[in-house]
Design an enzyme around this catalytic site. Structure first.
Site, PDB file in Angstrom:
ATOM      1  N   GLY A  11       0.804  -1.078  -0.197  1.00 11.10           N
ATOM      2  CA  GLY A  11       0.005  -0.003  -0.042  1.00 11.10           C
ATOM      3  C   GLY A  11       0.809   1.227  -0.063  1.00 11.10           C
ATOM      4  O   GLY A  11       1.941   1.190   0.756  1.00 11.10           O
ATOM      5  N   ARG A  72       1.095  -5.310  -5.190  1.00  8.32           N
ATOM      6  CA  ARG A  72       1.176  -6.250  -4.127  1.00  8.32           C
ATOM      7  C   ARG A  72       1.395  -7.459  -5.169  1.00  8.32           C
ATOM      8  O   ARG A  72       0.478  -7.802  -5.811  1.00  8.32           O
ATOM      9  CB  ARG A  72       0.041  -6.480  -3.249  1.00  8.32           C
ATOM     10  CG  ARG A  72      -0.269  -5.073  -2.675  1.00  8.32           C
ATOM     11  CD  ARG A  72      -1.461  -5.737  -1.471  1.00  8.32           C
ATOM     12  NE  ARG A  72      -2.221  -4.582  -1.030  1.00  8.32           N
ATOM     13  CZ  ARG A  72      -2.030  -3.695  -0.104  1.00  8.32           C
ATOM     14  NH1 ARG A  72      -0.758  -4.042   0.883  1.00  8.32           N
ATOM     15  NH2 ARG A  72      -2.515  -2.958   0.451  1.00  8.32           N
ATOM     16  N   GLY A 102       5.766  -2.172   3.563  1.00  7.32           N
ATOM     17  CA  GLY A 102       5.291  -2.843   4.622  1.00  7.32           C
ATOM     18  C   GLY A 102       5.831  -4.157   5.219  1.00  7.32           C
ATOM     19  O   GLY A 102       6.694  -4.594   4.289  1.00  7.32           O
ATOM     20  N   ASP A 103       5.072  -4.626   5.963  1.00  7.18           N
ATOM     21  CA  ASP A 103       5.520  -6.237   6.266  1.00  7.18           C
ATOM     22  C   ASP A 103       5.586  -7.115   5.089  1.00  7.18           C
ATOM     23  O   ASP A 103       6.381  -7.869   4.878  1.00  7.18           O
ATOM     24  CB  ASP A 103       4.648  -6.614   7.442  1.00  7.18           C
ATOM     25  CG  ASP A 103       3.226  -6.616   7.278  1.00  7.18           C
ATOM     26  OD1 ASP A 103       2.666  -6.183   6.245  1.00  7.18           O
ATOM     27  OD2 ASP A 103       2.516  -7.287   8.164  1.00  7.18           O
ATOM     28  N   GLY A 104       4.398  -7.145   4.340  1.00  6.95           N
ATOM     29  CA  GLY A 104       4.468  -8.086   3.155  1.00  6.95           C
ATOM     30  C   GLY A 104       5.751  -7.671   2.116  1.00  6.95           C
ATOM     31  O   GLY A 104       6.257  -8.510   1.692  1.00  6.95           O
ATOM     32  N   ARG A 164     -26.145  13.175  16.941  1.00  9.82           N
ATOM     33  CA  ARG A 164     -25.947  11.907  16.568  1.00  9.82           C
ATOM     34  C   ARG A 164     -25.040  11.117  16.930  1.00  9.82           C
ATOM     35  O   ARG A 164     -24.000  11.700  17.357  1.00  9.82           O
ATOM     36  CB  ARG A 164     -26.028  12.106  14.755  1.00  9.82           C
ATOM     37  CG  ARG A 164     -27.220  12.437  14.195  1.00  9.82           C
ATOM     38  CD  ARG A 164     -26.925  12.717  12.693  1.00  9.82           C
ATOM     39  NE  ARG A 164     -28.436  12.758  11.835  1.00  9.82           N
ATOM     40  CZ  ARG A 164     -28.356  13.593  10.831  1.00  9.82           C
ATOM     41  NH1 ARG A 164     -27.399  13.817  10.391  1.00  9.82           N
ATOM     42  NH2 ARG A 164     -29.594  13.240  10.094  1.00  9.82           N
ATOM     43  N   MET A 171      -8.390   2.945   8.677  1.00  8.50           N
ATOM     44  CA  MET A 171      -7.851   1.950   8.170  1.00  8.50           C
ATOM     45  C   MET A 171      -7.074   1.125   9.192  1.00  8.50           C
ATOM     46  O   MET A 171      -6.754   1.738  10.358  1.00  8.50           O
ATOM     47  CB  MET A 171      -6.756   2.337   7.159  1.00  8.50           C
ATOM     48  CG  MET A 171      -7.578   2.225   5.620  1.00  8.50           C
ATOM     49  SD  MET A 171      -6.468   2.627   4.262  1.00  8.50           S
ATOM     50  CE  MET A 171      -7.301   2.216   2.976  1.00  8.50           C
ATOM     51  N   ARG A 173      -6.074  -3.030   8.959  1.00  5.10           N
ATOM     52  CA  ARG A 173      -6.802  -4.472   8.971  1.00  5.10           C
ATOM     53  C   ARG A 173      -6.279  -5.360   9.817  1.00  5.10           C
ATOM     54  O   ARG A 173      -6.807  -5.995  10.652  1.00  5.10           O
ATOM     55  CB  ARG A 173      -6.368  -5.046   7.647  1.00  5.10           C
ATOM     56  CG  ARG A 173      -7.156  -6.377   7.060  1.00  5.10           C
ATOM     57  CD  ARG A 173      -6.935  -6.263   5.548  1.00  5.10           C
ATOM     58  NE  ARG A 173      -5.497  -5.928   4.999  1.00  5.10           N
ATOM     59  CZ  ARG A 173      -5.454  -5.777   3.951  1.00  5.10           C
ATOM     60  NH1 ARG A 173      -6.299  -5.676   2.847  1.00  5.10           N
ATOM     61  NH2 ARG A 173      -4.042  -5.495   3.457  1.00  5.10           N
ATOM     62  N   GLU A 189     -15.351   9.211  21.732  1.00  2.42           N
ATOM     63  CA  GLU A 189     -16.177   8.396  22.791  1.00  2.42           C
ATOM     64  C   GLU A 189     -15.542   6.868  23.052  1.00  2.42           C
ATOM     65  O   GLU A 189     -15.824   6.361  24.381  1.00  2.42           O
ATOM     66  CB  GLU A 189     -17.799   8.540  22.902  1.00  2.42           C
ATOM     67  CG  GLU A 189     -18.388   9.822  23.119  1.00  2.42           C
ATOM     68  CD  GLU A 189     -17.810  11.036  22.352  1.00  2.42           C
ATOM     69  OE1 GLU A 189     -17.656  10.827  21.135  1.00  2.42           O
ATOM     70  OE2 GLU A 189     -17.711  11.928  23.106  1.00  2.42           O
ATOM     71  N   GLU A 224     -10.753  -0.831  11.038  1.00  7.88           N
ATOM     72  CA  GLU A 224     -11.485  -1.686  10.067  1.00  7.88           C
ATOM     73  C   GLU A 224     -11.168  -3.168  10.499  1.00  7.88           C
ATOM     74  O   GLU A 224     -11.933  -4.215  10.156  1.00  7.88           O
ATOM     75  CB  GLU A 224     -11.051  -1.630   8.885  1.00  7.88           C
ATOM     76  CG  GLU A 224      -9.617  -1.855   8.173  1.00  7.88           C
ATOM     77  CD  GLU A 224      -9.008  -1.770   6.744  1.00  7.88           C
ATOM     78  OE1 GLU A 224      -7.959  -1.293   6.584  1.00  7.88           O
ATOM     79  OE2 GLU A 224      -9.859  -2.160   6.050  1.00  7.88           O
ATOM     80  N   HIS A 254      -9.749   5.120   1.670  1.00  7.52           N
ATOM     81  CA  HIS A 254      -8.445   5.595   1.126  1.00  7.52           C
ATOM     82  C   HIS A 254      -8.263   6.981   1.096  1.00  7.52           C
ATOM     83  O   HIS A 254      -6.907   7.377   0.648  1.00  7.52           O
ATOM     84  CB  HIS A 254      -8.311   5.123  -0.559  1.00  7.52           C
ATOM     85  CG  HIS A 254      -8.175   3.541  -0.356  1.00  7.52           C
ATOM     86  ND1 HIS A 254      -9.295   2.815  -0.338  1.00  7.52           N
ATOM     87  CD2 HIS A 254      -7.326   2.630  -0.573  1.00  7.52           C
ATOM     88  CE1 HIS A 254      -8.780   1.391  -0.163  1.00  7.52           C
ATOM     89  NE2 HIS A 254      -7.552   1.322  -0.578  1.00  7.52           N
TER      90      HIS A 254
END
Ligand code: F6P
Length: 324
Positions: A11, A72, A102-104, A164, A171, A173, A189, A224, A254
């Site tokens: 990403g 990727r 990143g990690d991948g 409301r 983001m 995962r 909150e 997420e 995104h």
């Protein structure tokens, strides 16, 4: 070392361009040839490289995304894909590779450097998730959390005007660091992250308390990857038992990955980009260059990917007290 290559993978993250710029200019300073692989590991396999010079990285330090494109790569996960990549690197005389990702991406880099020890590899942490071990911050994280803060401040205005309840999904995962830090900054909150178990009943009790003291507007930040599901799912679960407030869901998605990098990300990227080339010249291999407590540190790639967020209970308690 005469010739190095740089690539961005996984990403994208704001600040990747600043890191590319630093790698290129440091390499050129040391009279090396610098090539840019297009679309991460895909470029290595497709033999798609760009010759980088000082002008090719001009006017990019402030730009989000990555001028080298990213991907990727599934093919790089296969031995055949890596063999092709290695042969293309060898044919060009490339001896060192800087992987920004990143990690991948680091897992791929580690396998390549293990299979083909004559290619030295250095990783630069570039991901908005901040989920790598061996650096306090990854490139892109600071920009992403500031984007979240700006967006949620806007949501807070309308949430309190209408009284409301908003569930805002950010983001992450597998990691809740974006949610945690931005959640504290917006006075959420509640903050729901994958690293801790979400209890819907406890959440409802918190909402009841706020409702009783006539709080105007409630904002819950949801990572997420939260164990109870994404923002829509949790909103549904809450609504079944708590219908005193009109509920809305906002998925930031995104927008968190783009935008001009913050000053912090630009400086971090420049420092790590510079240090990555110095590290290759010093003979370092299979390590990630990071920054901890203001100091540059090197961590084996195999360790860098093993990050498990050490959820600081005091921080969570503090966040809860702030929302009382
Ligand atoms: O790894 C960064 C990240 O932004 C994660 O937080 C997110 O889950 C994922 O990438 C989304 O990836 P994609 O853009 O491929 O959908």
């Amino acid at each position: 070392m005469q010739h190095i290559a740089v690539l961005t993978s996984g990403g994208d993250a704001p600040g990747m361009n600043a890191a590319i710029r630093a790698v290129v200019r440091t390499g050129l300073y040391h009279n090396m040839q610098v090539s840019g692989s297009v679309a991460g590991y895909e470029g290595l396999i497709n033999n798609e490289f760009r010759d980088m010079n000082s002008a090719s990285v001009g006017n990019i330090i402030q730009r989000g995304g990555t001028i080298l494109k990213t991907a990727r790569s599934k093919r790089f996960m296969t031995p055949e894909g890596r063999k092709q990549a290695y042969e293309n690197l060898k044919a060009r005389g490339i001896e060192g590779l800087v992987v920004i990702g990143g990690d991948g991406s680091f897992r791929g880099a580690e396998v390549l450097a293990t299979e083909y020890p004559d290619i030295r590899v250095i990783g630069i942490p570039g991901t908005i998730d901040n989920d790598l071990f061996g650096t306090d911050f990854t490139i892109g994280y600071d920009t992403a959390i500031n984007t979240v803060v700006e967006a949620v401040d806007n949501i807070r205005d309308t949430a309190s005007s209408h009284n409301r309840l908003f569930f805002v999904e950010v983001m992450g995962r597998d990691a809740g660091l974006i949610a945690l830090r931005s959640g504290i900054a917006v006075g959420a909150e509640a903050i729901l992250i994958p690293e801790t178990q979400t209890h819907v009943d406890k959440l409802i009790a918190q909402l009841e308390r706020g409702w009783k003291r006539q709080k105007s507007g409630h904002v819950i930040i949801v990572a997420e990857g939260d164990d109870a599901g994404g923002a829509f799912k949790i909103a549904e679960l809450v609504q079944q038992k708590f219908d005193k407030l009109e509920t809305k869901v906002a998925i930031l998605g995104h927008i968190q990955r783009g935008g001009n990098p913050t000053c912090m990300d630009r400086v971090l990227a420049t420092r790590l980009g510079y240090e990555s080339v110095e590290a290759l010249l010093a003979g370092k291999n299979r390590v990630m260059v990071g920054q901890k407590a203001g100091k540059v540190e090197f961590t084996p790639l195999s360790q860098a990917v093993k990050h498990i967020m050490d959820v600081n209970d005091t921080i969570l308690k503090m966040a809860e007290i702030m929302s009382l």
